[in-house]
Write a protein that holds these residues in place. Structure first.
Motif, mmCIF file in Angstrom:
data_model
loop_
_atom_site.group_PDB
_atom_site.id
_atom_site.type_symbol
_atom_site.label_atom_id
_atom_site.label_comp_id
_atom_site.label_asym_id
_atom_site.label_seq_id
_atom_site.Cartn_x
_atom_site.Cartn_y
_atom_site.Cartn_z
ATOM 1 N N ARG A 1 -6.056 3.461 -3.544
ATOM 2 C CA ARG A 1 -5.296 4.295 -2.611
ATOM 3 C C ARG A 1 -6.148 4.611 -1.392
ATOM 4 O O ARG A 1 -5.652 4.628 -0.266
ATOM 5 N N LYS A 2 -7.452 4.872 -1.626
ATOM 6 C CA LYS A 2 -8.422 5.142 -0.561
ATOM 7 C C LYS A 2 -9.734 4.492 -0.961
ATOM 8 O O LYS A 2 -9.961 4.220 -2.138
ATOM 9 N N THR B 1 1.328 4.909 1.123
ATOM 10 C CA THR B 1 0.802 5.709 2.231
ATOM 11 C C THR B 1 1.208 7.175 2.128
ATOM 12 O O THR B 1 0.917 7.961 3.027
ATOM 13 N N VAL C 1 -9.520 7.035 -5.231
ATOM 14 C CA VAL C 1 -10.595 6.571 -4.355
ATOM 15 C C VAL C 1 -11.476 5.594 -5.114
ATOM 16 O O VAL C 1 -12.011 5.920 -6.183
ATOM 17 N N LEU D 1 -11.455 12.247 2.850
ATOM 18 C CA LEU D 1 -10.756 11.353 1.929
ATOM 19 C C LEU D 1 -9.743 12.071 1.044
ATOM 20 O O LEU D 1 -8.662 11.555 0.785
ATOM 21 N N THR E 1 0.828 -1.207 0.000
ATOM 22 C CA THR E 1 0.000 0.000 0.000
ATOM 23 C C THR E 1 0.860 1.254 0.000
ATOM 24 O O THR E 1 1.812 1.367 0.788
ATOM 25 N N TRP F 1 -7.903 5.163 10.377
ATOM 26 C CA TRP F 1 -8.086 4.768 8.986
ATOM 27 C C TRP F 1 -9.544 4.647 8.578
ATOM 28 O O TRP F 1 -9.832 4.597 7.380
ATOM 29 N N LYS G 1 -4.883 2.315 4.799
ATOM 30 C CA LYS G 1 -5.404 3.279 3.837
ATOM 31 C C LYS G 1 -6.750 3.768 4.350
ATOM 32 O O LYS G 1 -7.448 3.049 5.076
ATOM 33 N N ARG G 2 -7.120 4.984 3.989
ATOM 34 C CA ARG G 2 -8.365 5.568 4.510
ATOM 35 C C ARG G 2 -9.596 4.886 3.920
ATOM 36 O O ARG G 2 -9.670 4.652 2.718
ATOM 37 N N CYS G 3 -10.536 4.597 4.792
ATOM 38 C CA CYS G 3 -11.792 3.972 4.387
ATOM 39 C C CYS G 3 -12.938 4.786 4.969
ATOM 40 O O CYS G 3 -13.090 4.876 6.189
#
Length: 604
Positions: free
Chosen positions: A405-406, A366, A436, A601, A364, A498, A460-462
């Motif tokens: 990525r997200k 970051t 995204v 995001l 991933t 995250w 990763k952002r969710c």
């Protein structure tokens, strides 16, 4: 013999990687430029006797950007190996690698040479004065099991030196992504056909029989009047040029009369309903990939049956290249059925949907120089039931979250169709370009997916985007006399660095209705065949534009929201959202909760 753990430090994109490896087929997953190819190359540095020593002597670009080579440091790749006990050839191979019973270690290091380390210790060379020429590579095995691979220092000697020739009995087959299998199949030495023929060990009597067939063919061809005339003409011309001192007799034949000539002349011929005995060059690239791998697999099986193997592994970049989804799955299943390891890098969601969660190694981006790595199934936040659920839910669509990525998780197709289009229209942000992925989970079981995202899982952002009531849109309580639905998941408990939850106070369709979207919905309901509702929405918009107090506007919008929701239910929410997305150019606003999602995001 199986690789059970890979440790990489300071090699290319990896500042520090430490992952367990599945016993069967491992899928290395990640977006572009996360280091999937680097992962395979690192394993080859340790284990592949077919890799030129030139590649083992690293250049500055092979060393992670955080490393200053003028100061003494190291690149390290360590493999832990298990499952060799009781296998004579494999035990003999890893005898010098064992660090404890049942566990062997192989360690590649690129560090200052022995003489340079001595000069550093004596003070003859100052730290800060080193160049790449002061480093060299070495491979060692075993070592104190109490000394973890990930903690070995650059000046620390570990284990015994391994002779490069010792690695040659372990077969490493590397298949690169940009492979020209058609060329390899034509060129005998590069073809897996040559390996398979050698492994067959054709006995001497059969070789002599084949050779006699070749002699007879050559004789028959040579006696043809035209061929005989051509051979005679060449013979006369050759002797005229060379003179008697260097002359030789010239003839024509299919091949020199030797068994090796027969083997080199063999070609693969294929047939189907349309053609017979045609060369593979008439196939597409994808089918030739399958043919190439099929021959390799047969060679591996023959090698195992003859008990000459001291271990083998396939390292395969993008096996899905040029293959349609069904062939991707059949190839993956064939590799998974092999009695030894294979490690694949892939962008195919069809393959990841088929693979076990335990086989994933996820890389991933970051935003930092170092790539984050994880094995989601080894994440302590997932229990056995969670892993089982995810293996069912991560189909070819939802597997996109592994490459993004997200991630934005939404309930269903209505959100998938409308949210990206609205955000692009109103906020001028293309979610796809921002990396995204919008993933519909077709329900409200967000908790299963949310546990994937953590420091030790997927860093990763969710964003979870959901309705306020967390009730599935297709749920119908009251059927069969049961009024109660299962309690919704406690999403707030899942929030961390995250994962964040963004919920509206009502249903999705109602939440979207505002003065800024009324014309969009009016055109949508008109297109699906509800002109009365369209007229009602436009009349409401005119009334709001003409001016009214806040309470009256609130009451009017509540009525219009009900009309939009009822129309969506009548024609199907997914279909209605598709139609509305075509008229998104009329939208001028998005709900606050979607604005918050975008800020978290993207804009942050």
């Amino acid at each position: 013999m199986k690789i059970s753990r890979v440790v990489i430090r300071n090699f290319r994109s990896f500042e520090r990687l430490d992952v367990p490896i599945s016993v069967g087929t491992t899928c290395v997953i990640g977006e572009n430029n996360t280091g999937k190819s680097n992962f395979l190359h690192a394993i080859r540095l340790c284990l592949d006797a077919g890799l030129s020593s030139t590649y083992r002597s690293l250049i500055p670009n092979d060393i992670h950007s955080a490393v200053d080579i003028s100061l003494p440091s190291q690149v390290l790749v360590g493999l832990e190996v298990t499952d060799f006990a009781g296998k004579v050839n494999e035990e003999a191979l890893v005898g010098a690698w064992q660090s404890e019973p049942g566990l062997a270690r192989l360690i590649y290091r690129f560090r200052p040479k022995t003489s340079i380390r001595e000069d550093l210790e004596s003070g003859e060379i100052e730290a800060g004065d080193l160049t790449i020429e002061d480093y060299h590579w070495e491979i060692s095995g075993g070592g104190d099991p109490g000394r973890d691979l990930a903690d070995i220092e650059w000046d620390e000697d570990i284990g015994a030196q391994i002779r490069f020739s010792d690695l040659q009995s372990f077969l490493v087959v590397f298949l690169p992504a940009l492979r020209d299998v058609e060329s390899d199949l034509r060129q005998f030495r590069a073809s897996p056909l040559a390996r398979l023929i050698n492994a067959m060990e054709i006995d001497q009597d059969e070789q002599e029989e084949l050779l006699e067939n070749l002699r007879e063919a050559n004789q028959g061809i040579a006696e043809s009047p035209s061929v005989e005339a051509i051979a005679g003409a060449i013979d006369r011309s050759f002797k005229a040029v060379t003179g008697p001192a260097f002359s030789m007799d010239v003839g024509l034949g299919v091949a020199e009369p030797s068994f090796q000539a027969i083997v080199r002349a063999l070609r693969i011929l294929m047939s189907n309903a349309a053609m017979s005995d045609f060369d593979p060059s008439s196939n597409g690239l994808g089918l030739n990939n399958i043919l190439y791998v099929s021959i390799l697999i047969e060679y591996f099986h023959k090698r195992l049956a003859q008990q000459k193997s001291a271990g083998q592994i396939i390292l395969f970049e993008e096996p899905e290249a040029h293959l349609h989804p069904q062939l991707q799955l059949t190839l993956f299943n064939a590799l998974s059925a092999l009695p030894f390891q294979s490690i694949l890098t892939t962008h195919s969601t069809h393959i990841t949907a088929q693979a076990d969660l335990a086989s994933y190694v996820v890389l991933t981006q970051t935003g930092e120089p170092a790539i984050a790595s994880s094995v989601p199934a080894a994440n302590g936040g997932l229990d056995v039931a969670d892993v089982s659920d995810l293996e069912r839910y991560l189909d070819a669509t939802k597997s996109n979250l592994l490459y993004a990525r997200k991630v934005m998780l939404v309930e269903g197709p209505a959100e998938l169709f409308l949210i990206p289009a609205l955000i692009k229209q109103v906020k001028h942000i293309d979610l796809a370009r921002e990396g995204v992925s919008v993933i519909p989970i077709y329900g409200v079981h967000f908790d299963v997916y949310a546990r994937l995202f953590s420091d030790n899982g997927l860093p990763k952002r969710c964003a979870i985007v959901t309705d306020g009531d967390l009730t599935p849109s297709d749920a119908e309580p009251g059927l069969e006399g049961e009024d109660e639905l299962p309690p919704p998941p406690d999403l707030e408990a899942l929030e961390n660095d995250w994962v964040q939850v963004f919920a509206c106070k009502t249903t999705f369709e109602r939440a979207l209705v505002s003065p800024g979207t009324l014309e969009m919905f009016a055109r949508a309901v008109e297109e699906v065949g509800a002109p009365i509702v369209a007229a009602r929405l436009r009349a409401g918009l005119d009334a709001i534009d003409a001016g009214m107090d806040e309470e009256d506007e609130k009451e009017l919008l509540s009525t219009l929201r009900a009309s939009v929701l009822n129309t969506a239910k009548r024609f199907g929410k997914a279909r209605f959202a598709q139609v509305a997305a075509r008229h998104v150019d009329c939208a001028e606003a998005i709900p606050k909760y979607l604005g918050g999602t975008v800020r978290w995001l993207v804009e942050e």
